[in-house]
Design an enzyme around this catalytic site. Structure first.
Site, PDB file in Angstrom:
ATOM      1  N   TRP A 189       7.222  12.070  16.162  1.00  0.00           N
ATOM      2  CA  TRP A 189       6.020  11.011  15.918  1.00  0.00           C
ATOM      3  C   TRP A 189       4.827  11.629  16.642  1.00  0.00           C
ATOM      4  O   TRP A 189       4.791  12.280  18.037  1.00  0.00           O
ATOM      5  CB  TRP A 189       6.382   9.770  16.796  1.00  0.00           C
ATOM      6  CG  TRP A 189       5.290   8.800  16.754  1.00  0.00           C
ATOM      7  CD1 TRP A 189       4.755   8.189  15.604  1.00  0.00           C
ATOM      8  CD2 TRP A 189       4.113   8.656  17.776  1.00  0.00           C
ATOM      9  NE1 TRP A 189       3.360   7.612  16.006  1.00  0.00           N
ATOM     10  CE2 TRP A 189       3.263   7.575  17.400  1.00  0.00           C
ATOM     11  CE3 TRP A 189       4.226   8.838  19.097  1.00  0.00           C
ATOM     12  CZ2 TRP A 189       2.349   7.389  17.956  1.00  0.00           C
ATOM     13  CZ3 TRP A 189       3.189   8.785  19.742  1.00  0.00           C
ATOM     14  CH2 TRP A 189       2.328   7.848  19.367  1.00  0.00           C
ATOM     15  N   ARG A 433      10.772  -1.232  18.682  1.00  0.00           N
ATOM     16  CA  ARG A 433       9.314  -2.247  18.504  1.00  0.00           C
ATOM     17  C   ARG A 433       9.635  -3.777  18.056  1.00  0.00           C
ATOM     18  O   ARG A 433       8.801  -4.475  17.605  1.00  0.00           O
ATOM     19  CB  ARG A 433       8.563  -1.709  17.315  1.00  0.00           C
ATOM     20  CG  ARG A 433       8.148  -0.222  17.761  1.00  0.00           C
ATOM     21  CD  ARG A 433       7.519   0.571  16.380  1.00  0.00           C
ATOM     22  NE  ARG A 433       6.567  -0.409  15.643  1.00  0.00           N
ATOM     23  CZ  ARG A 433       5.240  -0.463  16.030  1.00  0.00           C
ATOM     24  NH1 ARG A 433       5.033   0.728  16.612  1.00  0.00           N
ATOM     25  NH2 ARG A 433       4.392  -0.986  15.337  1.00  0.00           N
ATOM     26  N   TRP A 467       0.997   0.542   3.331  1.00  0.00           N
ATOM     27  CA  TRP A 467       2.536  -0.184   3.243  1.00  0.00           C
ATOM     28  C   TRP A 467       3.176   0.821   4.675  1.00  0.00           C
ATOM     29  O   TRP A 467       3.465   2.087   4.493  1.00  0.00           O
ATOM     30  CB  TRP A 467       3.163   0.206   1.959  1.00  0.00           C
ATOM     31  CG  TRP A 467       4.481  -0.260   1.861  1.00  0.00           C
ATOM     32  CD1 TRP A 467       5.547   0.484   2.498  1.00  0.00           C
ATOM     33  CD2 TRP A 467       4.984  -1.122   0.826  1.00  0.00           C
ATOM     34  NE1 TRP A 467       6.690  -0.553   2.010  1.00  0.00           N
ATOM     35  CE2 TRP A 467       6.401  -1.305   1.294  1.00  0.00           C
ATOM     36  CE3 TRP A 467       4.525  -1.883  -0.193  1.00  0.00           C
ATOM     37  CZ2 TRP A 467       7.391  -2.228   0.459  1.00  0.00           C
ATOM     38  CZ3 TRP A 467       5.353  -2.988  -0.822  1.00  0.00           C
ATOM     39  CH2 TRP A 467       6.457  -3.005  -0.483  1.00  0.00           C
ATOM     40  N   ASP A 468       3.407  -0.049   5.758  1.00  0.00           N
ATOM     41  CA  ASP A 468       4.051   0.768   6.729  1.00  0.00           C
ATOM     42  C   ASP A 468       5.575   0.575   6.822  1.00  0.00           C
ATOM     43  O   ASP A 468       5.995  -0.370   6.327  1.00  0.00           O
ATOM     44  CB  ASP A 468       3.282   0.228   8.195  1.00  0.00           C
ATOM     45  CG  ASP A 468       3.172   1.106   9.081  1.00  0.00           C
ATOM     46  OD1 ASP A 468       3.938   2.339   9.098  1.00  0.00           O
ATOM     47  OD2 ASP A 468       2.305   1.268   9.950  1.00  0.00           O
ATOM     48  N   ASN A 470       7.991   1.188  10.503  1.00  0.00           N
ATOM     49  CA  ASN A 470       7.812   1.856  11.941  1.00  0.00           C
ATOM     50  C   ASN A 470       9.322   2.092  12.427  1.00  0.00           C
ATOM     51  O   ASN A 470       9.090   2.271  13.690  1.00  0.00           O
ATOM     52  CB  ASN A 470       6.862   0.849  12.624  1.00  0.00           C
ATOM     53  CG  ASN A 470       5.504   0.935  12.415  1.00  0.00           C
ATOM     54  OD1 ASN A 470       5.048   2.275  12.398  1.00  0.00           O
ATOM     55  ND2 ASN A 470       4.613  -0.012  12.053  1.00  0.00           N
ATOM     56  N   CYS A 516       3.021   4.787   4.919  1.00  0.00           N
ATOM     57  CA  CYS A 516       3.007   5.184   6.236  1.00  0.00           C
ATOM     58  C   CYS A 516       4.370   4.831   6.773  1.00  0.00           C
ATOM     59  O   CYS A 516       4.952   3.855   6.419  1.00  0.00           O
ATOM     60  CB  CYS A 516       1.801   4.278   6.913  1.00  0.00           C
ATOM     61  SG  CYS A 516       1.729   4.704   8.408  1.00  0.00           S
ATOM     62  N   ASP A 538       0.163   9.154  13.317  1.00  0.00           N
ATOM     63  CA  ASP A 538      -0.656   8.186  13.943  1.00  0.00           C
ATOM     64  C   ASP A 538      -1.418   9.025  14.831  1.00  0.00           C
ATOM     65  O   ASP A 538      -2.402   8.497  15.579  1.00  0.00           O
ATOM     66  CB  ASP A 538       0.397   7.432  14.573  1.00  0.00           C
ATOM     67  CG  ASP A 538       0.979   6.147  13.697  1.00  0.00           C
ATOM     68  OD1 ASP A 538       0.230   6.045  12.531  1.00  0.00           O
ATOM     69  OD2 ASP A 538       1.888   5.654  14.196  1.00  0.00           O
TER      70      ASP A 538
END
Length: 737
Positions: A189, A433, A467-468, A470, A516, A538
Site C-alpha cells: 500500500w 478497517r 468504486w473503492d 479497501n 480503486c 493512495d
C-alpha cells in the site's frame, strides 16, 4: 496472416504483422515450437519441427498445456482429481477448429474485436479418454498487433464427477534461450508499481496473490527479457492476466535450460467441482511479443487495453479534470463546504467535483455504515440531489465515492443481515478497517447493491463513480455454498463482482467509473474492462508518484491512471514539493486535485488556473498518445517520459529531477518515437524560446535540460511538426495531429 495449418506435419502457425507463434502436435501432445518475430510462411517448415531425444519422455517436451503424473516433473498447467481420488489424467490431441474474430468469454472480462477481420482464433481440442476430461485451448491472434490471447475451457464429458485443483490460463515452454530475466511489479500500500528484474536460474521465480484480489504486493503481470533487453532494444515476452482475484505467475527453469512460464488463477486453496456435462472457463492471458524492448511491449499493451479492453462512452473520450474533497475535508464537511470547493474549482476551470467518503449512513469515521447507501441528512440536509444540483449550477459535474463490496458490523445492513458477509460458521470474523467483505457469490447480496446504487443513480445526476475496495478477503467461505464447493468461493466472488459490474455499467452507460482498492490494490485488466481508469495509489506525493506511475505504465495505458495534485506537506510522507512539480507529475495521467482549493493563495490559484488550461490542451495526447519512457526514476534522481501522437506530428515531454546537483553537468535528454525526417518546433511550457529542431537530432543528440539549483524541479516541452517549406517562406504552420 492469422492461423495457418500444415496438417501433414501437425504444425499450426499463428501469425500477425510482426510476430509468429508455432505449435506442433508431437505424439498426440501440443508442443511449443517458436514464439518471436514474424516468420515467413513457407510450404515446408520442416526445419522448425520438434525432435525430442529418444526415451526422453514428456519431461523434455516443450508443451502447450502440460499435465502432471505421466513423466513431466515440472509445474503442470492443470490438475484434475477423479472421483476415486486419483489425480492422473492425460490429455491427447483430438482435432482443431478455426474461428473468425475472437469469441467472448461467458461471465469474464476479455479483450475483444470490433470486426471479425481483426483477429482469428485457433481452438485445439484435447481429451483424456479415461476420465472424460475435455479441454479446449483457445488462441486468438490479432492481425495488426503482436498479441496472442490464450485461455482454456475444461469440461467433464465423463459419467463421474471431476474436481479441478489447478487450471492456468496459459503455459509456454521457451527453449534455447539462456540467461533470461523475469520482469514484474511489486510493492505494498502506497508503494505500488515497483519495477523488479531478476535473473532466472535452475529453479522457480514466482509471484502471486492469495488475497482474493490482484493486490498491492504483485500485479498479475510478468515478462521475460534477455540481459541485453532495455527500454528500446531487445526482446520482451509479456504475460498479463485479465482477472481481478487471486492469481499466480511463475517461471521455472529446468536442468536443460528450458523455461516454463505459467499464468492464471492461484492454485492455492482453489478447487472447482465439475458435475458430468459441466465446464469451467479460465480467465484469459494476454501474451505480447516485442522485438523493440520493454517500451515496445508496453505500447502494445497500451493500445490493446485502451482500445480493445476498455469499453463504453469514455473509452475514446477525453476525461474530465476533477477535484476530490477527500484530503480537503476527510469526514468533516457539510453541503456548504462542498459547494465552496466546487465554486472555487469552477473559477479555476475544473470540470468535475467528487464527493468522497462520509456522505452516507452515520459515517463520521471509517468504523461504521458501509452497506447503508443512503445520504446522511445531518451533513446534507437537502440530500445528494440538492448538493449535486448546487454544484451543477457552478458548471461542474458531480461524482460520488462508494465502497459497495464491504459491510460495517456497525451498520443497519449488518444488523439486518449478519450472514451476508464472507464467513465460516463458528469462526472469528476478521475485521480490517472495522469492516467485513460482502458475499458476492450470493445473488441476493448483489441484487441489494444493484438496487441501492441504481436508486441513487436514477435520482441524482451522478457523472462519475469512484468504486473503492479497501481490504482483502479473509474467512473465505459462503453460507450458501455446499461443503464440496467451499473452495470455489474466492473465484465465485470475482464472478459475482463481474456480473454486478456488467449490469450496472450497462444500466448507466453515461457514468464514468473509476476503480480503486486503497489505491492500486486491484489495478488489473479485469477491472479495466468495466471501468476505464483506476486510482493508481493512495500515495499522492509527487516524488513517489514518479515511480508508481512509471511502473504502472509497464502494462497499463496512461488513460487508465488517475493522478492528482495534493496539498503539502504531503499527507502520506510529509514532503513539501513545488506546485509546478506536482502538477507536471499529475498531468502525466488523468489529472485532478485532491485538496481544499479555497485554502490556496492568489498566487497558487493562478498556477492552478494555468495548469488546468494547459491540461485541456494536452489531455488528448496524454490520454491517447504513445508513451515513451526516457529515464527511469528507479535508477537515480532524474526521470523522464514523453507522449507522441499516432501520426508523429505532435509530442509532449516531461522531465523531472528530485534532488539538486551543485555545479552539475549540462543535461541532455534523448527523445524517442518521433519522425526522424520531420522538423519540430520545440516550445518550453514554463517559458522559453521556440526552436526548430529535426526529429533525428532530438532523438540522437537530445534536448538540453536546464534545471534550477533546487530540489523537485520539472521541465516540459511541446513539440509540433512543421512544414519546412512554409517555415522558410515566413508562414509557420503548426498542424494538429
Amino acid at each position: 496472416m492469422g492461423v495457418i495449418v500444415q496438417e501433414q506435419t501437425g504444425l499450426f502457425h499463428l501469425q500477425s504483422s510482426g510476430m509468429s507463434y508455432l505449435i506442433q502436435i508431437v505424439d498426440g501432445y501440443p508442443a511449443h515450437v517458436y514464439w518471436g518475430s514474424r516468420l515467413k510462411q513457407r510450404e515446408s517448415m520442416e526445419g522448425m519441427l520438434i525432435h525430442t531425444p529418444a526415451g526422453a519422455g514428456l519431461d523434455r517436451l516443450p508443451q502447450e498445456y502440460p499435465q502432471y503424473g505421466s513423466g513431466d516433473f515440472r509445474n503442470p498447467a492443470y490438475q484434475a482429481e477423479l472421483e476415486d481420488g486419483t489425480r492422473i489424467t492425460e490429455l491427447r490431441y483430438e482435432g482443431y477448429r478455426i474461428l473468425p474474430g475472437k469469441p467472448a468469454l461467458p461471465g469474464l472480462p476479455a479483450v475483444y474485436v470490433e470486426r471479425e477481420s481483426e483477429a482469428e482464433t485457433l481452438e485445439l481440442l484435447l481429451k483424456d479418454a479415461y476420465s472424460g476430461l475435455r479441454v479446449s485451448l483457445l488462441y486468438s491472434v490479432y492481425e495488426d498487433r503482436n498479441v496472442i490471447v490464450r485461455s482454456a475451457r475444461l469440461g467433464n464429458e465423463g459419467p463421474n464427477k471431476l474436481r479441478l485443483r489447478r487450471a492456468l490460463s496459459a503455459s509456454v515452454d521457451l527453449q534455447g534461450r539462456d540467461e533470461l530475466e523475469m520482469l514484474y511489479l511489486s510493492g505494498a500500500w502506497a508503494r505500488e508499481g515497483s519495477v523488479k528484474r531478476r535473473p532466472l536460474q535452475q529453479g522457480e521465480v514466482r509471484i502471486d496473490s492469495k488475497r482474493g484480489m490482484s493486490s498491492h504486493q504483485f500485479n498479475p503481470f510478468a515478462a521475460l527479457v534477455t540481459p541485453e533487453t532495455t527500454e528500446s532494444v531487445g526482446e520482451a515476452f509479456g504475460f498479463s492476466l485479465v482477472y481481478s482475484g487471486g492469481f499466480e505467475a511463475g517461471a521455472e527453469t529446468d536442468s536443460f535450460g528450458s523455461t516454463r512460464v505459467g499464468i492464471g488463477l492461484n492454485s492455492f486453496d482453489f478447487a472447482w467441482l465439475l458435475e458430468p456435462g459441466e465446464s469451467f472457463q479460465t480467465p484469459e492471458a494476454v501474451l505480447v511479443y516485442s522485438g523493440e524492448g520493454i517500451g515496445g511491449m508496453s505500447r502494445t499493451y497500451h493500445r490493446l487495453y485502451r482500445n480493445r479492453l476498455c469499453r463504453g462512452k469514455y473509452r475514446d473520450e477525453e476525461r474530465p479534470i476533477l477535484v476530490n474533497n477527500w484530503e480537503a475535508t476527510y469526514f468533516d464537511f457539510d453541503a456548504d463546504k462542498l459547494v465552496s470547493i466546487a465554486e472555487e474549482g469552477s473559477r479555476l476551470g475544473i470540470e468535475l467535483f467528487v464527493l468522497d467518503d462520509g456522505w452516507f449512513g452515520t459515517r463520521d469515521a471509517d468504523n461504521s455504515s458501509l452497506g447503508d447507501w443512503f445520504e446522511d441528512r445531518r451533513k446534507l440536509p437537502g440530500g445528494l440531489a440538492d448538493v449535486a444540483r448546487r454544484i451543477n449550477e457552478h458548471g461542474l459535474q458531480f461524482g460520488l465515492w462508494f465502497e459497495p463490496e464491504m459491510i460495517s458490523p456497525e451498520s443497519e445492513l449488518y444488523r439486518t443481515h449478519p450472514d451476508w458477509c464472507l464467513h465460516v460458521p463458528g469462526r472469528r470474523r476478521s475485521e480490517a478497517r472495522w469492516q467485513l467483505v460482502l458475499d458476492y457469490t450470493r445473488k441476493e447480496v448483489r441484487e441489494y447493491i444493484f438496487e441501492s446504487l441504481s436508486a441513487i443513480f436514477s435520482t441524482v445526476p451522478v457523472a462519475y463513480v469512484k468504486w473503492d475496495m479497501n481490504r482483502a478477503l479473509t474467512e473465505i467461505g459462503s453460507a450458501k455454498l455446499p461443503p464440496e464447493r467451499q473452495a470455489e468461493t474466492a473465484h465465485r466472488y470475482v464472478l459475482g463482482l463481474y456480473e454486478l459490474l456488467e449490469r450496472i455499467t450497462e444500466r448507466f452507460p453515461d457514468i464514468l467509473f473509476e476503480s480503486c482498492s486503497s489505491g492500486g490494490g486491484r489495478f488489473d485488466p479485469g477491472m479495466l474492462h468495466y471501468m476505464p481508469q483506476a486510482w493508481a495509489s493512495d500515495n499522492t506525493d509527487a516524488a513517489e508518484r514518479l515511480k508508481i506511475q512509471y511502473g504502472t505504465s509497464l502494462v497499463y495505458p496512461v488513460s487508465s491512471i488517475g493522478a492528482h495534485v495534493s496539498a503539502v506537506p504531503n499527507h502520506q510522507v510529509g514532503r513539501t514539493t513545488p506546485l509546478e512539480f506536482r502538477g507536471d507529475v499529475a498531468m502525466s495521467g488523468n489529472f485532478g486535485y485532491e485538496l481544499d482549493l479555497t485554502a490556496f493563495t492568489g498566487e497558487e490559484k493562478a498556477i492552478v488556473r494555468q495548469q488546468v488550461a494547459r491540461y485541456k490542451q494536452i489531455r488528448g495526447l496524454v490520454q491517447q498518445g504513445d508513451l515513451y519512457r526516457l529515464k527511469s526514476p528507479f535508477e537515480g534522481d532524474e526521470s523522464a517520459w514523453m507522449f507522441v501522437s499516432e501520426n508523429k506530428r505532435e509530442g509532449l515531454v516531461y522531465a523531472f529531477r528530485t534532488k539538486a546537483v551543485p555545479n552539475g553537468p549540462l543535461r541532455t535528454l534523448r527523445l524517442a518515437g518521433l519522425d526522424p525526417e520531420a522538423e519540430y518546433e520545440v516550445e518550453a511550457e514554463h517559458g522559453g524560446e521556440r526552436t526548430l529542431v529535426g526529429g533525428d537530432r532530438l532523438m540522437r543528440l537530445g534536448l538540453p535540460l536546464h534545471y534550477e539549483s533546487k530540489d523537485y524541479q520539472s521541465r516540459s516541452f511541446r513539440l509540433r511538426a512543421v512544414d519546412p517549406s512554409l517555415e522558410r517562406a515566413g508562414e509557420p504552420e503548426f498542424p494538429k495531429p
